[in-house]
Design an enzyme around this catalytic site. Structure first.
Site, PDB file in Angstrom:
ATOM      1  N   GLU A  67      -4.564   2.505  -4.545  1.00  0.00           N
ATOM      2  CA  GLU A  67      -3.163   2.588  -4.351  1.00  0.00           C
ATOM      3  C   GLU A  67      -2.451   0.938  -3.720  1.00  0.00           C
ATOM      4  O   GLU A  67      -1.273   0.993  -3.200  1.00  0.00           O
ATOM      5  CB  GLU A  67      -2.448   3.470  -3.440  1.00  0.00           C
ATOM      6  CG  GLU A  67      -3.029   3.402  -2.122  1.00  0.00           C
ATOM      7  CD  GLU A  67      -4.488   4.130  -1.931  1.00  0.00           C
ATOM      8  OE1 GLU A  67      -4.732   4.432  -0.471  1.00  0.00           O
ATOM      9  OE2 GLU A  67      -5.224   4.077  -2.699  1.00  0.00           O
ATOM     10  N   ASP A  93       0.860  -1.070  -0.016  1.00  0.00           N
ATOM     11  CA  ASP A  93      -0.046   0.038  -0.204  1.00  0.00           C
ATOM     12  C   ASP A  93       0.687   1.159   0.022  1.00  0.00           C
ATOM     13  O   ASP A  93       1.736   1.390   0.828  1.00  0.00           O
ATOM     14  CB  ASP A  93      -1.065   0.288   1.121  1.00  0.00           C
ATOM     15  CG  ASP A  93      -1.926   1.126   1.297  1.00  0.00           C
ATOM     16  OD1 ASP A  93      -2.996   0.996   0.678  1.00  0.00           O
ATOM     17  OD2 ASP A  93      -1.439   2.301   1.677  1.00  0.00           O
ATOM     18  N   ASN A 114      -2.116  12.904  -3.917  1.00  0.00           N
ATOM     19  CA  ASN A 114      -2.803  13.407  -4.814  1.00  0.00           C
ATOM     20  C   ASN A 114      -3.211  14.975  -4.625  1.00  0.00           C
ATOM     21  O   ASN A 114      -3.376  15.774  -5.551  1.00  0.00           O
ATOM     22  CB  ASN A 114      -4.235  12.490  -5.219  1.00  0.00           C
ATOM     23  CG  ASN A 114      -4.009  11.216  -5.979  1.00  0.00           C
ATOM     24  OD1 ASN A 114      -3.013  11.392  -6.799  1.00  0.00           O
ATOM     25  ND2 ASN A 114      -4.653  10.072  -5.780  1.00  0.00           N
TER      26      ASN A 114
END
Length: 306
Positions: free
Chosen positions: A221, A177, A185
């Site tokens: 992710e 992860d 982002n």
């Protein structure tokens, strides 16, 4: 049974009790496909246990089990039902053709073979198989990272799990992860986030050196790694290598709470599968290890033997 061509082309299985048909069909299509022959339905079923052809050319009139009986077996099998079958026979009557199509044949070629028509009909079916495979591949590949997506995960896991049970070897599964990806982002934009996902996916893929080691993008992710024949020590070393290789990407991440560079958290479980074990449970256990890695501060891995 005889292999008539040794190429990397499509594979065609010819099932016919007449050797002359093997020779004629082999000569007609050896530039289109690798041709494997069987002189009976029983021989064909034995071959099908060893390889999966792209197309079957099947005679109707054969001793012991005829072509109609064989196609019933094929179409009732989850492994063989999608293989297209063309009947090849000297019986040129409408009732036979109707029955063949009703049982699932995709075409019907009458002996003696007309070279141009025979090649064209076989080529058409092989083209359709190739197009279907391309569509299936596209459906199973993550468009962004160009690695397998989660649609492949459970099938791939089941295959490798069964292999580990047969060989009595250890099996590792890991979740990876990206730490604080939402903040990445937010800070850099989703375009940069997409580039990061691509780079991380490729770094994971390049870290896995063995042919059967496998990685997919699970979603967002998160990535899942399947590592056959992997012991605890090997899993530990591999997880460290993954973190090191991600660090060497040197991707800035000012929004991270653990580093100024992009990092990952990893949860990994190692198990020797037995009949009473369930591969889906290993997914959950590895996910719990990932949760521990994130709860403990992220930018670390938790590897457990279960």
């Amino acid at each position: 049974m005889e292999v008539l061509a040794d190429t990397n082309l499509a594979k065609v299985l010819v099932v016919d009790d007449e050797n002359s048909s093997h020779i004629v069909l082999g000569d007609l299509i050896n530039h289109l496909a690798k041709v494997v022959t069987a002189n009976s339905a029983k021989s064909a079923l034995t071959l099908l246990e060893e390889f999966t052809p792209d197309l079957i050319l099947l005679d109707i009139v054969m001793p012991e089990m005829d072509g109609f009986e064989l196609i019933k077996v094929l179409k009732s099998s989850k492994h063989w039902s999608q293989i297209p079958v063309i009947f090849v026979t000297a019986r040129d009557d409408i009732d036979m053709q109707e029955r063949g199509f009703e049982l699932g044949a995709c075409d019907y070629i009458v002996k003696p073979f007309h070279p141009t028509i025979t090649r064209a009909r076989i080529q058409t079916q092989l083209d359709m198989v190739r197009q279907r495979k391309m569509l299936e591949q596209l459906a199973n590949i993550d468009a962004l990272t160009e690695i397998p997506n989660r649609r492949q995960l459970h099938d791939h896991l089941a295959v490798e799990w069964a292999s580990a049970q047969r060989t009595n070897t250890s099996f590792a599964l890991a979740w990876v992860d990206i730490d604080y990806f939402k903040k990445f982002n937010d800070s850099y934009g989703h375009g940069e986030g997409d580039l990061v996902l691509k780079r991380v996916a490729q770094a994971l893929k390049q870290t896995l050196k063995r042919p059967r080691d496998w990685v997919c993008r699970y979603g967002g992710e998160e990535f899942v790694l399947i590592l056959p024949e992997t012991e605890l020590d090997g899993a530990n070393e591999l997880m460290k290598s993954i973190q090191q290789n991600i660090a060497e990407l040197s991707i800035g991440h000012t929004g991270s709470e653990v580093s100024q560079q992009l990092t990952v958290s990893i949860g990994c479980c190692v198990q020797q599968p037995h009949l009473q074990h369930n591969p889906e449970d290993l997914l959950l256990q590895a996910d719990r290890c990932l949760y521990k890695a994130k709860s403990n501060g992220r930018n670390q891995n938790v590897v457990q033997l279960v």
